[in-house]
Enzyme design. Structure first.
Site, short mmCIF file in Angstrom:
data_model
loop_
_atom_site.label_atom_id
_atom_site.label_comp_id
_atom_site.label_asym_id
_atom_site.label_seq_id
_atom_site.Cartn_x
_atom_site.Cartn_y
_atom_site.Cartn_z
N ARG A 108 0.88 -1.17 0.00
CA ARG A 108 0.00 0.00 0.00
C ARG A 108 0.92 1.22 0.00
O ARG A 108 1.70 1.42 0.93
CB ARG A 108 -0.91 0.00 1.23
N HIS A 135 -7.30 0.70 -6.52
CA HIS A 135 -7.52 -0.18 -5.36
C HIS A 135 -8.19 -1.47 -5.86
O HIS A 135 -9.35 -1.74 -5.56
CB HIS A 135 -8.40 0.55 -4.33
N GLN A 138 -10.09 -4.14 -3.59
CA GLN A 138 -11.40 -3.71 -3.06
C GLN A 138 -12.48 -3.89 -4.12
O GLN A 138 -13.57 -4.40 -3.83
CB GLN A 138 -11.33 -2.25 -2.62
N ASP A 224 -17.22 6.99 -1.84
CA ASP A 224 -16.01 6.82 -1.02
C ASP A 224 -15.75 8.18 -0.36
O ASP A 224 -16.40 9.18 -0.70
CB ASP A 224 -14.85 6.42 -1.95
N CYS A 264 -16.31 1.32 0.31
CA CYS A 264 -15.15 0.48 0.66
C CYS A 264 -14.76 0.59 2.12
O CYS A 264 -14.08 -0.29 2.64
CB CYS A 264 -13.97 0.81 -0.24
N ARG A 292 -13.23 -9.08 1.33
CA ARG A 292 -11.80 -8.84 1.05
C ARG A 292 -10.99 -10.09 1.39
O ARG A 292 -10.09 -10.48 0.67
CB ARG A 292 -11.28 -7.65 1.89
#
Ligand code: CP
Ligand code: NVA
Length: 308
Positions: A108, A135, A138, A224, A264, A292
């Protein structure tokens, strides 16, 4: 540990084909069912996952760490603060070293260029656990969640209400590969960077100035945070600019009757989403978070063992 499988990375959603996603979605369901039955499954016995975090995380860290453990392997957590990465060791050198001691690496970080440079110097698979641009893990979990609750996402319409961020660009990539549509709405000044969009993905994308219009007839409404990690200096300006881009009951009411709501997480109730929506009957955010774990187990197994 040497493997006979050629090294593949998962740096953006576009790295896999529709056929590979069909396999991964099926495999995720298989591994999830096994997990629910408490069946032991250790295809990655003795394998080590390095997890490198340059930004905060709850879900990504937990799901990768629990996931590799459940597959019989072990996770090592590294962050910028405690490693030489925080003292300027070149990414290329770090990749050479870390990939000689581990079997698979999740990162990340900030710019996509960082993970691309890391992967170019890694002898083991590298997975994107979030960059400024993408991402993919996700969105893979979100699509698996859609399939679980409804059916194939092919031909469906996703409404994106909010920032042109890593999640938005990943949904747009996914739309081209899995053949669905994205209705996108963001305030002036926060629009998509056209240079990030492929010609093919533009055919699956419609941009709306009014978020209500973007949600009309949608099968899934998603949003988001207004301020992603790394953009905190812009927070005050963003709070003002995005004020009318909150997913409310009014927006959900113009979507299809059986539309789902996804986020998310982490979420800010009263900013990008009303509490009544995220905590309401159309919301599947907790399933998204749990999934996930299952999709990333399928992903790690696929990258290290191929199709089983
Ligand atoms: N959704 C997500 O990636 O959460 P974390 O930031 O907690 O990992
Ligand atoms: N867009 C958000 C996602 C967090 C999981 C961020 O990058 O901070």
């Amino acid at each position: 540990m040497a493997s006979n499988i050629p090294v593949r990375h998962y740096l953006q959603f576009a790295d896999f084909s529709a056929d590979e996603y069909a396999y991964l979605l099926e495999r995720s369901a298989f591994l999830k069912a096994k997990f629910k039955r408490y069946e032991t499954w250790h295809p990655l016995h003795d394998r080590t996952l390095a997890m490198i975090f340059e930004k905060n995380s709850t879900r990504t860290r937990l799901s990768f760490e629990a996931g590799i453990h459940q597959l019989g392997g072990h996770a090592v957590f590294l962050n910028t603060k405690d490693t030489q990465l925080g003292r300027g060791e070149p990414v290329e050198d770090a990749a050479q070293v870390i990939s000689r001691m581990t079997d698979i690496i999740m990162i990340r970080t900030f710019g996509q260029d960082i993970i691309d440079r890391f992967a170019a110097n890694s002898r083991v698979p590298v997975i994107n656990g979030l960059t400024n641009e993408y991402h993919p893990c996700q969105v893979l979990a979100d699509i698996f969640t859609y399939v679980e609750h409804r059916s194939s996402i092919k031909g469906k319409t996703i409404a994106w209400v909010g920032d042109a961020n890593n999640m938005a660009y990943t949904w747009i990539q996914a739309a081209e590969i899995l053949d669905f549509k994205v209705n996108f709405s963001a305030p002036t000044g926060y629009q998509l960077d056209q240079s990030m969009l492929s010609a093919g993905s533009k055919n699956h994308l419609t941009v709306f100035s009014n978020p209500l219009d973007a949600c009309r007839g949608a099968d899934l409404v998603t949003t988001d945070v207004w301020t992603s990690m790394g953009y905190e200096d812009e927070n005050q300006a963003r709070l003002k600019a995005f004020k009318s881009w909150m997913v409310t009951d009014e927006l959900m009411a113009v979507a299809n009757k059986d539309a789902l709501f996804m986020h998310c997480l982490p979420a800010h109730r009263g900013e990008e989403v009303a509490a009544s929506v995220i905590d309401g009957p159309q919301s599947v955010v907790w399933d998204e978070a749990e999934n996930r774990l299952h999709v990333q187990k399928a992903l790690m197994e696929f990258l290290l063992c191929g199709k089983l």
